[in-house]
Design a protein around this motif. Structure first.
Motif, PDB file in Angstrom:
ATOM      1  N   GLN A 114      -5.077   0.037 -10.779  1.00  0.00           N
ATOM      2  CA  GLN A 114      -3.955   0.035 -11.714  1.00  0.00           C
ATOM      3  C   GLN A 114      -4.056   1.168 -12.734  1.00  0.00           C
ATOM      4  N   HIS A 115      -5.261   1.525 -13.127  1.00  0.00           N
ATOM      5  CA  HIS A 115      -5.460   2.593 -14.107  1.00  0.00           C
ATOM      6  C   HIS A 115      -6.219   3.744 -13.450  1.00  0.00           C
ATOM      7  N   GLY A 116      -5.800   4.094 -12.256  1.00  0.00           N
ATOM      8  CA  GLY A 116      -6.533   5.056 -11.448  1.00  0.00           C
ATOM      9  C   GLY A 116      -6.096   6.493 -11.580  1.00  0.00           C
TER      10      GLY A 116
ATOM     11  N   LEU B 158       0.285   1.186  -5.837  1.00  0.00           N
ATOM     12  CA  LEU B 158      -1.137   0.858  -5.853  1.00  0.00           C
ATOM     13  C   LEU B 158      -1.563   0.452  -4.449  1.00  0.00           C
ATOM     14  N   SER B 159      -2.666   1.016  -3.976  1.00  0.00           N
ATOM     15  CA  SER B 159      -3.112   0.698  -2.621  1.00  0.00           C
ATOM     16  C   SER B 159      -4.228  -0.332  -2.590  1.00  0.00           C
ATOM     17  N   GLY B 160      -4.878  -0.582  -3.736  1.00  0.00           N
ATOM     18  CA  GLY B 160      -6.058  -1.439  -3.760  1.00  0.00           C
ATOM     19  C   GLY B 160      -7.283  -0.666  -3.312  1.00  0.00           C
ATOM     20  N   PRO B 161      -8.453  -1.056  -3.736  1.00  0.00           N
ATOM     21  CA  PRO B 161      -9.664  -0.305  -3.387  1.00  0.00           C
ATOM     22  C   PRO B 161      -9.967  -0.267  -1.895  1.00  0.00           C
ATOM     23  N   ASP B 162      -9.400  -1.215  -1.142  1.00  0.00           N
ATOM     24  CA  ASP B 162      -9.595  -1.209   0.309  1.00  0.00           C
ATOM     25  C   ASP B 162      -8.380  -0.661   1.051  1.00  0.00           C
TER      26      ASP B 162
ATOM     27  N   ASP C 122       5.799  -8.820 -15.304  1.00  0.00           N
ATOM     28  CA  ASP C 122       5.505 -10.086 -14.633  1.00  0.00           C
ATOM     29  C   ASP C 122       4.631  -9.937 -13.401  1.00  0.00           C
ATOM     30  N   GLU C 123       4.345  -8.707 -12.987  1.00  0.00           N
ATOM     31  CA  GLU C 123       3.457  -8.491 -11.845  1.00  0.00           C
ATOM     32  C   GLU C 123       2.764  -7.147 -11.989  1.00  0.00           C
ATOM     33  N   VAL C 124       1.631  -7.021 -11.334  1.00  0.00           N
ATOM     34  CA  VAL C 124       0.941  -5.730 -11.298  1.00  0.00           C
ATOM     35  C   VAL C 124       1.767  -4.790 -10.437  1.00  0.00           C
ATOM     36  N   SER C 125       2.137  -3.650 -10.998  1.00  0.00           N
ATOM     37  CA  SER C 125       3.041  -2.748 -10.283  1.00  0.00           C
ATOM     38  C   SER C 125       2.851  -1.324 -10.772  1.00  0.00           C
TER      39      SER C 125
END
Length: 212
Positions: free
Chosen positions: A117-119, A166-170, A153-156
């Motif tokens: 998210q803060h990448g 956001l792709s996520g660490p995986d 209301d959501e991580v975006s």
């Protein structure tokens, strides 16, 4: 007709999906949108070992063809808060366009992605802008009239500098409907600004011809 190029690099397909949404938005505004990608510079065996998505449908772009478009939207994933090397390599080959001033007055915009998210999404867009300014391009972001930028209301992804995902660490998380919607909005906005800029250039050319 206003011509928009959506030029991207995508290792795992996230920016590829965002690029399609940007192009869809540009078409909704009446522009002709073309999607192309920059070449992969990672050796094939390394790319395969890391699970890169190598079967992307978009054709490979050539640097000189950037001059053929009224607006260019760059899809640049972040690498440690900066531009991915694949896009940097491509843009470093546009010296001829700079020397001839072929991109002066054209519209440019950027969207991005990161694992977290803060990448470094905003840092990537902001540090990519100087390259476009050196070409004399007009920078367009994603205005807050895109009200999804305000929601909590959501991580975006999503910034006033450009759409993001956001792709996520995986790398398993895929662009959300909200993120794709912001990308479409950015495409629509870029196309509208590029259309106005093209009309202004055409009017100026006409006046010059009459004066001569």
């Amino acid at each position: 007709m206003t011509k928009i190029l959506v030029l991207y690099y995508s290792s795992y397909g996230h920016i590829e999906q965002m690029a399609q949404a940007v192009a869809d938005g540009a078409r909704e505004s009446g522009a002709a949108a073309t999607i192309k990608r920059v070449p992969e510079i990672v050796p094939p065996d390394v790319a395969e070992a890391y699970g890169f998505k190598l079967d992307q449908a978009a054709p490979i772009a050539m640097p000189d063809e950037l001059a053929d478009y009224d607006g260019i939207v760059l899809g640049i994933p972040t690498r440690f808060g900066g531009m991915a090397a694949q896009m940097r390599n491509f843009l470093d080959q546009t010296g001829g366009l700079w020397h001839s001033g072929k991109l002066i007055g054209k519209v440019a915009s950027i969207f991005t992605s990161s694992a977290t998210q803060h990448g470094g999404q905003e840092a990537t867009i902001l540090t990519s802008i100087p390259t476009l300014l050196h070409h004399g391009m007009i920078i367009v972001g994603l205005p807050y009239s895109a009200t999804d930028l305000m929601l909590l209301d959501e991580v975006s992804g999503g910034t006033p500098y450009g759409a993001s995902t956001l792709s996520g660490p995986d790398n398993k998380r895929q662009p959300s409907a909200r993120e794709l919607g912001l990308a479409r909005t950015q495409g629509r906005f870029v196309a509208k600004v590029a259309s106005r800029q093209r009309q202004g250039n055409d009017a100026e050319t006409g006046q010059t011809d009459q004066a001569s």
